[in-house]
Write an enzyme that holds these catalytic residues in place. Structure first.
Site, PDB file in Angstrom:
ATOM      1  CB  ILE A 132      -0.974  -0.033   1.186  1.00  0.00           C
ATOM      2  CG1 ILE A 132      -1.792  -0.962   0.960  1.00  0.00           C
ATOM      3  CG2 ILE A 132      -1.625   1.302   1.346  1.00  0.00           C
ATOM      4  CD1 ILE A 132      -2.753  -1.569   2.303  1.00  0.00           C
ATOM      5  CG  ASP A 173      10.113   0.056   3.950  1.00  0.00           C
ATOM      6  OD1 ASP A 173       8.870   0.036   3.395  1.00  0.00           O
ATOM      7  OD2 ASP A 173      10.641  -0.720   4.572  1.00  0.00           O
ATOM      8  CB  SER A 215      -6.526  -2.269  10.986  1.00  0.00           C
ATOM      9  OG  SER A 215      -7.381  -3.672  10.647  1.00  0.00           O
ATOM     10  CE1 TYR A 267      -2.299  -4.699  12.310  1.00  0.00           C
ATOM     11  CE2 TYR A 267      -4.331  -5.328  11.972  1.00  0.00           C
ATOM     12  CZ  TYR A 267      -3.236  -4.645  11.662  1.00  0.00           C
ATOM     13  OH  TYR A 267      -3.472  -3.978  10.556  1.00  0.00           O
ATOM     14  CE  LYS A 290      -2.629  -1.015  12.017  1.00  0.00           C
ATOM     15  NZ  LYS A 290      -1.678  -0.077  11.787  1.00  0.00           N
ATOM     16  CB  THR A 342      -0.476  -6.061   0.874  1.00  0.00           C
ATOM     17  OG1 THR A 342      -0.505  -7.020   2.404  1.00  0.00           O
ATOM     18  CG2 THR A 342      -1.218  -5.007   1.000  1.00  0.00           C
TER      19      THR A 342
END
Length: 264
Positions: free
Chosen positions: A18, A37, A145, A158, A162, A193
């Site tokens: 993404i 990155d 998310s 997670y 988020k 992805t």
């Protein structure tokens, strides 16, 4: 089109998926981009793709959990292009092999998830905001998310981190709205992805497709286009919001896929 003409955008996690799509699409719309990155090769490959298409890109290696590294990333952007208008805090994730249910989850992985998702978002924003104020305003775009919106049998960390990203988004929007800085978050659903393709078995991917209202899973471009919108002046009156971009995954009844099969 040049919806982002004269804007400078920093995109973390832009070495693939993404983030790479966002860098390419923003450049196509006239932005000068910083491709950040932890994977130096990935960042350089994305920057090369942007420049091959006629854009301007600066690859930067960054550890988004380290404040000095984040500060250097922002300084590199301003040093190269003279200003900063857009920040995409896109880095995130957890290790699905360790991020399990409440009783079996790895607490070291939880701490890593907090750093990778929440601390990174806070640090990036903290160092970008002063430059956005000098530029007369800006747009911060955070990647949350759908895990922040629903419970799950796994990935306890997670969902929690988020949800924290969503809360942080609202706080930044309130605190710096008077300085013409907008802050919004995107909640992607299942997006094809490399990370998803490498971690999910085919039967799980098929189950995710059946859970969507649309007949497919998302692509990096689907989220990248949303980031372009939030970076542009088209969204100039939108702040503190969570845009759910999930193909209808979270809005439909759990019974809908089965009932759909009953239709003629």
């Amino acid at each position: 089109m040049e919806r982002l003409k004269d804007k400078v955008a920093v995109i973390t996690g832009a070495g693939s998926g993404i983030g790479r799509s966002a860098a390419e699409l923003m450049s196509r719309e006239g932005a000068r981009v910083v491709v950040a990155d932890h994977n130096t090769r990935g960042a350089e490959e994305t920057a090369a793709l942007v420049e091959a298409a006629g854009g301007r890109a600066l690859p930067v290696t960054v550890d988004v959990t380290d404040e000095d590294s984040v500060a250097a990333m922002v300084a590199a952007a301003v040093g190269e292009y003279g200003a900063l208008h857009v920040l995409c805090n896109h880095v995130g994730g957890t290790d699905p092999r360790k991020d399990l249910d409440l009783l079996r989850m790895d607490m070291d992985e939880f701490d890593r998830a907090v750093a990778l998702n929440v601390r990174s978002t806070l640090l990036g924003t903290r160092h970008a905001v002063p430059h956005m104020i000098r530029a007369g305003g800006g747009s911060v775009i955070n990647t949350a998310s759908v895990a922040a919106l629903v419970g799950d049998v796994l990935q306890t960390s997670y969902g929690a981190v988020k949800a924290a990203v969503v809360s942080l988004t609202k706080s930044v929007a309130v605190q710096y709205g008077p300085r013409n800085i907008r802050c919004n978050a995107i909640a992607p659903g299942a997006v094809m992805t490399p990370a998803l393709e490498n971690n999910l078995p085919e039967d799980v991917v098929e189950a995710l497709k059946k859970g969507n209202a649309l007949p497919r899973l998302g692509t990096p471009e689907d989220i990248g286009h949303t980031m372009v919108f939030l970076a542009s002046d088209e969204s100039r009156y939108l702040t503190g919001q969570l845009l759910v971009v999930d193909g209808g995954m979270t809005m439909q009844s759990s019974a809908a896929p089965g009932r759909r099969a009953m239709l003629p």
